[in-house]
Motif scaffolding. Sequence first.
Motif, PDB file in Angstrom:
ATOM      1  N   LEU A   1     -30.533  15.587  10.244  1.00 33.57           N
ATOM      2  CA  LEU A   1     -31.128  16.218  11.420  1.00 33.57           C
ATOM      3  C   LEU A   1     -32.022  17.398  11.039  1.00 33.57           C
ATOM      4  O   LEU A   1     -33.125  17.544  11.558  1.00 33.57           O
ATOM      5  CB  LEU A   1     -30.015  16.677  12.363  1.00 33.57           C
ATOM      6  N   THR A   2     -31.556  18.243  10.116  1.00 34.13           N
ATOM      7  CA  THR A   2     -32.324  19.446   9.757  1.00 34.13           C
ATOM      8  C   THR A   2     -33.167  19.268   8.503  1.00 34.13           C
ATOM      9  O   THR A   2     -34.052  20.081   8.232  1.00 34.13           O
ATOM     10  CB  THR A   2     -31.375  20.631   9.535  1.00 34.13           C
ATOM     11  N   GLY A   3     -32.889  18.214   7.718  1.00 35.34           N
ATOM     12  CA  GLY A   3     -33.639  18.000   6.482  1.00 35.34           C
ATOM     13  C   GLY A   3     -32.996  18.621   5.256  1.00 35.34           C
ATOM     14  O   GLY A   3     -33.487  18.438   4.138  1.00 35.34           O
TER      15      GLY A   3
ATOM     16  N   ASN B   1     -23.434  13.213   4.935  1.00 31.82           N
ATOM     17  CA  ASN B   1     -24.335  13.608   6.017  1.00 31.82           C
ATOM     18  C   ASN B   1     -23.654  14.532   7.032  1.00 31.82           C
ATOM     19  O   ASN B   1     -22.437  14.695   7.025  1.00 31.82           O
ATOM     20  CB  ASN B   1     -24.855  12.348   6.726  1.00 31.82           C
ATOM     21  N   LYS B   2     -24.470  15.115   7.890  1.00 32.45           N
ATOM     22  CA  LYS B   2     -24.074  16.016   8.973  1.00 32.45           C
ATOM     23  C   LYS B   2     -23.549  17.344   8.443  1.00 32.45           C
ATOM     24  O   LYS B   2     -22.592  17.929   8.987  1.00 32.45           O
ATOM     25  CB  LYS B   2     -23.075  15.340   9.918  1.00 32.45           C
TER      26      LYS B   2
ATOM     27  N   LEU C   1     -31.280   9.440   9.480  1.00 33.74           N
ATOM     28  CA  LEU C   1     -31.749   9.608   8.095  1.00 33.74           C
ATOM     29  C   LEU C   1     -32.944   8.695   7.827  1.00 33.74           C
ATOM     30  O   LEU C   1     -33.938   9.111   7.219  1.00 33.74           O
ATOM     31  CB  LEU C   1     -30.606   9.297   7.126  1.00 33.74           C
ATOM     32  N   PHE C   2     -32.867   7.458   8.293  1.00 39.93           N
ATOM     33  CA  PHE C   2     -33.956   6.493   8.129  1.00 39.93           C
ATOM     34  C   PHE C   2     -35.239   7.034   8.770  1.00 39.93           C
ATOM     35  O   PHE C   2     -36.313   7.002   8.168  1.00 39.93           O
ATOM     36  CB  PHE C   2     -33.554   5.164   8.774  1.00 39.93           C
ATOM     37  N   ASN C   3     -35.126   7.530   9.996  1.00 43.02           N
ATOM     38  CA  ASN C   3     -36.298   8.063  10.698  1.00 43.02           C
ATOM     39  C   ASN C   3     -36.896   9.255   9.966  1.00 43.02           C
ATOM     40  O   ASN C   3     -38.119   9.386   9.855  1.00 43.02           O
ATOM     41  CB  ASN C   3     -35.912   8.478  12.117  1.00 43.02           C
ATOM     42  N   THR C   4     -36.035  10.142   9.463  1.00 43.13           N
ATOM     43  CA  THR C   4     -36.522  11.341   8.782  1.00 43.13           C
ATOM     44  C   THR C   4     -37.250  10.986   7.488  1.00 43.13           C
ATOM     45  O   THR C   4     -38.300  11.551   7.174  1.00 43.13           O
ATOM     46  CB  THR C   4     -35.350  12.294   8.470  1.00 43.13           C
ATOM     47  N   LEU C   5     -36.705  10.018   6.742  1.00 38.76           N
ATOM     48  CA  LEU C   5     -37.293   9.670   5.448  1.00 38.76           C
ATOM     49  C   LEU C   5     -38.554   8.830   5.580  1.00 38.76           C
ATOM     50  O   LEU C   5     -39.428   8.867   4.719  1.00 38.76           O
ATOM     51  CB  LEU C   5     -36.272   8.920   4.591  1.00 38.76           C
ATOM     52  N   THR C   6     -38.656   8.046   6.670  1.00 35.86           N
ATOM     53  CA  THR C   6     -39.790   7.122   6.796  1.00 35.86           C
ATOM     54  C   THR C   6     -40.756   7.515   7.910  1.00 35.86           C
ATOM     55  O   THR C   6     -41.785   6.854   8.075  1.00 35.86           O
ATOM     56  CB  THR C   6     -39.297   5.692   7.079  1.00 35.86           C
TER      57      THR C   6
END
Length: 473
Positions: free
Chosen positions: A390-392, A351-352, A245-250
């Motif tokens: 993972l998918t947004g 999540n997930k 989640l951190f990677n996707t948002l930032t």
Amino acid sequence: MSETLLPGEARLQAMAAPEGEIAAATRTLVVGPYLTRAAAQAAGAPDRQAARSTAARLDEAVGLAAAIDLDVAQATGLSLQKIRPSTYLGKGRVEELAGLIKAEEIGLVVMDCALSPVQQRNLEKAWGAKVIDRTGLILEIFGRRASTREGRLQVEHAHLAYQKSRLVRSWTHLERQRGGFGFLGGPGETQIEADRRLIQERMTRIERDLDAVTRTRGLHRQSRARVPYPIVALVGYTNAGKSTLFNTLTKAEVRAQDMLFATLDPTARATKLPHGETVILSDTVGFISDLPTPLIAAFRATLEDVIEADILLHVRDVSHGDTEAQAEDVAEVLDELGIGDRADRIIEVWNKADLLDEAERTRLLNLSAMARESGRNDRDSAAPVLVSALTGEGLPALMSRIEARIARSRSTFAVILPPEDGASLNWLYENAEVLDRRTVEGGELHLAVRIAPEKEPRFLNRFEGARRLARAG
């Protein structure tokens, strides 16, 4: 580490180092010796622990073993009516497992419980194999994962505290596995006392080093406070998907794997909310049930961002069978940090979602909608947000929820700017959230902006004609 070690400390550092290289080639048996629900309740165990299924607990133990690349040959769960002081398990169970260990050529047994030094020694003698408990296993994982100097110091301190109570066992193990350190004939009582003193001296030195690191972190926080962005910290059970989640948002590249304790060192990045507000997103170490007490104390500093955060995103893996018990474990840690009663700071992130079947997805969406409906009189309800890091899926709704929660502490103003005042318009975009912008006849700009409390005095000084639309609170 680059620091100079005192005499004897090289041996102690080797003792505190992770043993993954030795263990990786060893056939391993994972044993889950769990009290029955009635026995656990009688022993005063928390209800959530008694309610956990044996399969889920054993699966978690296997996941912990896999986190340091152990070769798990077999895993077995055992139901216990009571704990035996000498061997934890009953005599029959010990003998039964001894046969299995011999037949499968097991060299390492992981016991998913906390063993006393006596229990650990007796089991090693009975089975002719190395035995580590849940605490020792988690310490090995932390030793492998920690990458910052602070993290390594904390792991070494916790490991030495653990080994101090197991000094006799640990040295005989080191003789057998590593051949050494001059104790081929076995350590005598004088040597053990000397080693205990060396351990305490090393722990004291590490504590001084950690104090210095903590002061440095404090200076970094003060520097960041001069650019007062809201802090949004991710918390949750280990492997709940926080780093993904951190990677996707930032758009960062923090290590994110389907592995327990993939992240140990805290990471912070800036990201933008829908209306342009900058926030600092902080990824933290995952929580777990029965986390060793030495590690709770040792890693408290890494949770400073959690304590100071304006908003906590409690990330839950809702596809996991024990998600409710995991959520209670996280709540307990937050209580220990003194922030468990701040429900106004916490947003639950389910999540997930991509792993759910259609029926379960519909059920959770209905639960979220009901929570949102019950709080519709608030500007922002406490309803959880269903997402897939993972998918947004659901992430725009999550970002809007974060923004709405931050807005509670901010006032909204109407501002009118002449068309030629580009400097003021730029100031607003850099220092406030521009919620609405309209150009009327003649080119005049009509804006609705939201401003942080600490910036409000400068805003009012610059825009004397601003009209307050809504107050904070």
